[in-house]
Design a protein around this motif. Structure first.
Motif, PDB file in Angstrom:
ATOM      1  N   SER A  78       3.994 -14.803 -17.645  1.00 10.61           N
ATOM      2  CA  SER A  78       3.449 -16.045 -17.112  1.00 10.61           C
ATOM      3  C   SER A  78       1.977 -15.895 -16.737  1.00 10.61           C
ATOM      4  CB  SER A  78       4.244 -16.459 -15.866  1.00 10.61           C
ATOM      5  OG  SER A  78       3.603 -17.512 -15.184  1.00 10.61           O
ATOM      6  N   LYS A  79       1.221 -16.969 -16.891  1.00  8.01           N
ATOM      7  CA  LYS A  79      -0.172 -16.982 -16.452  1.00  8.01           C
ATOM      8  C   LYS A  79      -0.274 -17.168 -14.938  1.00  8.01           C
ATOM      9  CE  LYS A  79      -2.168 -18.624 -20.763  1.00  8.01           C
ATOM     10  NZ  LYS A  79      -2.965 -19.672 -21.412  1.00  8.01           N
ATOM     11  N   ARG A  80       0.866 -17.348 -14.308  1.00  2.06           N
ATOM     12  CA  ARG A  80       0.928 -17.455 -12.845  1.00  2.06           C
ATOM     13  C   ARG A  80       1.807 -16.337 -12.290  1.00  2.06           C
ATOM     14  NH1 ARG A  80       2.954 -23.423 -12.672  1.00  2.06           N
ATOM     15  NH2 ARG A  80       4.269 -22.358 -14.150  1.00  2.06           N
ATOM     16  N   ASN A  81       1.602 -15.121 -12.778  1.00  4.77           N
ATOM     17  CA  ASN A  81       2.392 -13.952 -12.401  1.00  4.77           C
ATOM     18  C   ASN A  81       1.835 -13.349 -11.108  1.00  4.77           C
ATOM     19  OD1 ASN A  81       4.458 -12.063 -12.863  1.00  4.77           O
ATOM     20  ND2 ASN A  81       3.037 -10.627 -13.821  1.00  4.77           N
ATOM     21  N   LEU A  82       1.860 -14.143 -10.044  1.00  2.00           N
ATOM     22  CA  LEU A  82       1.303 -13.728  -8.760  1.00  2.00           C
ATOM     23  C   LEU A  82       2.316 -12.858  -8.015  1.00  2.00           C
ATOM     24  CD1 LEU A  82      -1.052 -13.856  -6.796  1.00  2.00           C
ATOM     25  CD2 LEU A  82      -0.025 -15.899  -5.807  1.00  2.00           C
ATOM     26  N   LEU A  83       2.047 -11.559  -7.958  1.00  7.96           N
ATOM     27  CA  LEU A  83       2.983 -10.599  -7.360  1.00  7.96           C
ATOM     28  C   LEU A  83       2.504 -10.056  -6.021  1.00  7.96           C
ATOM     29  CD1 LEU A  83       3.764  -8.612 -10.629  1.00  7.96           C
ATOM     30  CD2 LEU A  83       5.089 -10.474  -9.610  1.00  7.96           C
ATOM     31  N   GLY A  84       1.243 -10.288  -5.675  1.00  2.83           N
ATOM     32  CA  GLY A  84       0.648  -9.710  -4.472  1.00  2.83           C
ATOM     33  C   GLY A  84       1.445  -9.877  -3.194  1.00  2.83           C
ATOM     34  N   PRO A  85       1.893 -11.087  -2.847  1.00  2.00           N
ATOM     35  CA  PRO A  85       2.652 -11.234  -1.594  1.00  2.00           C
ATOM     36  C   PRO A  85       3.919 -10.372  -1.569  1.00  2.00           C
ATOM     37  CG  PRO A  85       1.902 -13.378  -2.369  1.00  2.00           C
ATOM     38  CD  PRO A  85       1.601 -12.389  -3.470  1.00  2.00           C
ATOM     39  N   GLY A  86       4.635 -10.325  -2.670  1.00  2.00           N
ATOM     40  CA  GLY A  86       5.845  -9.498  -2.731  1.00  2.00           C
ATOM     41  C   GLY A  86       5.534  -8.017  -2.681  1.00  2.00           C
ATOM     42  N   ILE A  87       4.453  -7.613  -3.326  1.00  2.00           N
ATOM     43  CA  ILE A  87       4.037  -6.208  -3.304  1.00  2.00           C
ATOM     44  C   ILE A  87       3.771  -5.766  -1.872  1.00  2.00           C
ATOM     45  CG2 ILE A  87       2.178  -4.613  -3.941  1.00  2.00           C
ATOM     46  CD1 ILE A  87       1.955  -6.281  -6.594  1.00  2.00           C
ATOM     47  N   ARG A  88       3.067  -6.595  -1.124  1.00  2.00           N
ATOM     48  CA  ARG A  88       2.739  -6.239   0.260  1.00  2.00           C
ATOM     49  C   ARG A  88       3.995  -6.126   1.132  1.00  2.00           C
ATOM     50  NH1 ARG A  88      -1.889  -8.812  -1.433  1.00  2.00           N
ATOM     51  NH2 ARG A  88      -1.217 -10.936  -1.086  1.00  2.00           N
ATOM     52  N   VAL A  89       4.976  -6.990   0.913  1.00  2.00           N
ATOM     53  CA  VAL A  89       6.209  -6.955   1.707  1.00  2.00           C
ATOM     54  C   VAL A  89       7.065  -5.737   1.344  1.00  2.00           C
ATOM     55  CG1 VAL A  89       8.429  -8.132   2.072  1.00  2.00           C
ATOM     56  CG2 VAL A  89       6.305  -9.441   2.106  1.00  2.00           C
ATOM     57  N   ALA A  90       7.192  -5.439   0.058  1.00  2.00           N
ATOM     58  CA  ALA A  90       8.143  -4.423  -0.399  1.00  2.00           C
ATOM     59  C   ALA A  90       7.584  -3.004  -0.409  1.00  2.00           C
ATOM     60  CB  ALA A  90       8.633  -4.777  -1.802  1.00  2.00           C
ATOM     61  N   SER A  91       6.276  -2.829  -0.354  1.00  2.00           N
ATOM     62  CA  SER A  91       5.678  -1.496  -0.492  1.00  2.00           C
ATOM     63  C   SER A  91       5.741  -0.689   0.796  1.00  2.00           C
ATOM     64  CB  SER A  91       4.220  -1.619  -0.929  1.00  2.00           C
ATOM     65  OG  SER A  91       4.135  -2.107  -2.235  1.00  2.00           O
ATOM     66  N   ASP A  92       5.941   0.615   0.627  1.00  2.00           N
ATOM     67  CA  ASP A  92       5.918   1.576   1.719  1.00  2.00           C
ATOM     68  C   ASP A  92       4.457   1.940   1.976  1.00  2.00           C
ATOM     69  OD1 ASP A  92       5.929   3.844   3.323  1.00  2.00           O
ATOM     70  OD2 ASP A  92       7.408   4.923   2.116  1.00  2.00           O
ATOM     71  N   PRO A  93       3.876   1.529   3.101  1.00  2.00           N
ATOM     72  CA  PRO A  93       2.451   1.768   3.338  1.00  2.00           C
ATOM     73  C   PRO A  93       2.096   3.243   3.482  1.00  2.00           C
ATOM     74  CG  PRO A  93       3.481   0.802   5.282  1.00  2.00           C
ATOM     75  CD  PRO A  93       4.508   0.784   4.188  1.00  2.00           C
ATOM     76  N   SER A  94       3.093   4.110   3.689  1.00  2.00           N
ATOM     77  CA  SER A  94       2.782   5.535   3.841  1.00  2.00           C
ATOM     78  C   SER A  94       2.302   6.164   2.534  1.00  2.00           C
ATOM     79  CB  SER A  94       3.995   6.298   4.382  1.00  2.00           C
ATOM     80  OG  SER A  94       4.993   6.430   3.395  1.00  2.00           O
ATOM     81  N   LEU A  95       2.505   5.477   1.397  1.00  2.00           N
ATOM     82  CA  LEU A  95       2.052   6.015   0.115  1.00  2.00           C
ATOM     83  C   LEU A  95       0.657   5.529  -0.266  1.00  2.00           C
ATOM     84  CD1 LEU A  95       5.192   6.090  -2.194  1.00  2.00           C
ATOM     85  CD2 LEU A  95       4.222   7.857  -0.765  1.00  2.00           C
ATOM     86  N   GLY A  96       0.035   4.751   0.580  1.00  2.00           N
ATOM     87  CA  GLY A  96      -1.321   4.303   0.289  1.00  2.00           C
ATOM     88  C   GLY A  96      -1.474   2.819   0.459  1.00  2.00           C
ATOM     89  N   PRO A  97      -2.709   2.347   0.494  1.00  2.00           N
ATOM     90  CA  PRO A  97      -2.998   0.957   0.820  1.00  2.00           C
ATOM     91  C   PRO A  97      -2.727  -0.058  -0.293  1.00  2.00           C
ATOM     92  CG  PRO A  97      -5.029   2.115   0.358  1.00  2.00           C
ATOM     93  CD  PRO A  97      -3.926   3.145   0.344  1.00  2.00           C
ATOM     94  N   GLY A  98      -2.683   0.345  -1.542  1.00  2.00           N
ATOM     95  CA  GLY A  98      -2.575  -0.627  -2.629  1.00  2.00           C
ATOM     96  C   GLY A  98      -1.185  -1.145  -2.897  1.00  2.00           C
ATOM     97  N   GLY A  99      -0.182  -0.367  -2.582  1.00  2.00           N
ATOM     98  CA  GLY A  99       1.189  -0.785  -2.814  1.00  2.00           C
ATOM     99  C   GLY A  99       1.699  -0.407  -4.186  1.00  2.00           C
ATOM    100  N   SER A 100       2.981  -0.661  -4.381  1.00  2.00           N
ATOM    101  CA  SER A 100       3.680  -0.352  -5.630  1.00  2.00           C
ATOM    102  C   SER A 100       4.480  -1.565  -6.064  1.00  2.00           C
ATOM    103  CB  SER A 100       4.666   0.804  -5.429  1.00  2.00           C
ATOM    104  OG  SER A 100       4.038   1.971  -4.993  1.00  2.00           O
ATOM    105  N   TRP A 101       4.820  -1.581  -7.362  1.00  2.00           N
ATOM    106  CA  TRP A 101       5.686  -2.636  -7.873  1.00  2.00           C
ATOM    107  C   TRP A 101       6.385  -2.149  -9.137  1.00  2.00           C
ATOM    108  CZ3 TRP A 101       7.748  -6.090  -5.173  1.00  2.00           C
ATOM    109  CH2 TRP A 101       8.419  -7.180  -5.733  1.00  2.00           C
ATOM    110  N   SER A 102       7.530  -2.732  -9.435  1.00  2.00           N
ATOM    111  CA  SER A 102       8.223  -2.453 -10.701  1.00  2.00           C
ATOM    112  C   SER A 102       7.768  -3.519 -11.687  1.00  2.00           C
ATOM    113  CB  SER A 102       9.739  -2.477 -10.518  1.00  2.00           C
ATOM    114  OG  SER A 102      10.164  -3.749 -10.083  1.00  2.00           O
ATOM    115  N   THR A 103       6.803  -3.160 -12.494  1.00  2.00           N
ATOM    116  CA  THR A 103       6.172  -4.117 -13.386  1.00  2.00           C
ATOM    117  C   THR A 103       6.868  -4.171 -14.744  1.00  2.00           C
ATOM    118  OG1 THR A 103       4.527  -2.485 -14.092  1.00  2.00           O
ATOM    119  CG2 THR A 103       3.936  -3.923 -12.246  1.00  2.00           C
ATOM    120  N   CYS A 104       6.595  -5.225 -15.476  1.00  2.00           N
ATOM    121  CA  CYS A 104       7.194  -5.444 -16.798  1.00  2.00           C
ATOM    122  C   CYS A 104       6.610  -4.493 -17.829  1.00  2.00           C
ATOM    123  CB  CYS A 104       6.944  -6.879 -17.262  1.00  2.00           C
ATOM    124  SG  CYS A 104       7.767  -8.106 -16.260  1.00  2.00           S
TER     125      CYS A 104
END
Length: 191
Positions: A78-104
């Motif tokens: 999608s051209k509206r593949n906005l994942l940032g809010p979910g990344i911030r909620v689901a990421s463990d901040p102890s691994l760094g500031p940028g976060g992680s995601w399971s991407t396509c």
């Protein structure tokens, strides 16, 4: 990376337990929380590693979390593949500031890869889960951005459907990410 260090602590035996437990270990290794009750787009991670496509663990810099594929560079996304809010909620901040995601993984078989990690987030993958054709997709391997084997396991049910596991391998076929899965040693006798 911190993710590779966590993956290195996972034994083949640990990655050969019941799939729901193995999947939670993969989330932990990748710096993601297991949030199956969150809404999609708001931190939901129940899809991660459970289908053919959401199998790239991507760590990213904070300034790219809100990229959305608005230009359509990634085919099938999608051209509206906005994942940032979910990344911030689901990421463990102890691994760094940028976060992680399971991407396509769509587009990962091209050279260079044209998937969400590499194009939308301008990042390498920390690891990719690939189901192996060696034992009719009963085993999986984790490979890094160069396709090198990091870990593997043969989990027990309930697994993602056989169709999803086959499609997962098909999306990497003929790429650097397929090699480890094509030559996977599935015996646990040595471990």
């Amino acid at each position: 990376t911190a993710v590779h260090a966590r993956v290195a602590t996972l034994s083949r035996a640990e990655l050969s337990g019941a799939w729901p437990d193995v999947r939670r270990k993969l989330l932990w290794a990748g710096g993601l929380r297991d949030l199956e009750d969150a809404r999609p787009g708001e931190g939901y991670t129940g899809h991660a590693f459970n289908d053919y496509n959401h199998c790239d663990l991507t760590c990213m810099l904070g300034d790219v979390q809100d990229e959305s594929n608005a230009n359509g560079d990634i085919v099938g996304i999608s051209k509206r593949n906005l994942l940032g809010p979910g990344i911030r909620v689901a990421s463990d901040p102890s691994l760094g500031p940028g976060g992680s995601w399971s991407t396509c993984t769509n587009g990962c078989a091209s050279d260079p890869p044209r998937d969400v990690a590499h194009v939308q987030f301008q990042a390498k993958i920390a690891f990719k889960l690939v189901w192996s054709p060696v034992d009719d997709y009963a085993s999986f391997c984790l490979v890094d951005d160069d396709g090198a084997l990091l870990a593997s396991g043969t989990p027990t049910p309930p697994l993602p459907s056989l169709q999803q596991r086959r499609m997962n391998f098909d999306i990497v076929r003929n790429s650097k990410y397929a090699t480890a899965a094509e030559h996977l040693q599935t015996s646990t006798a040595a471990e």
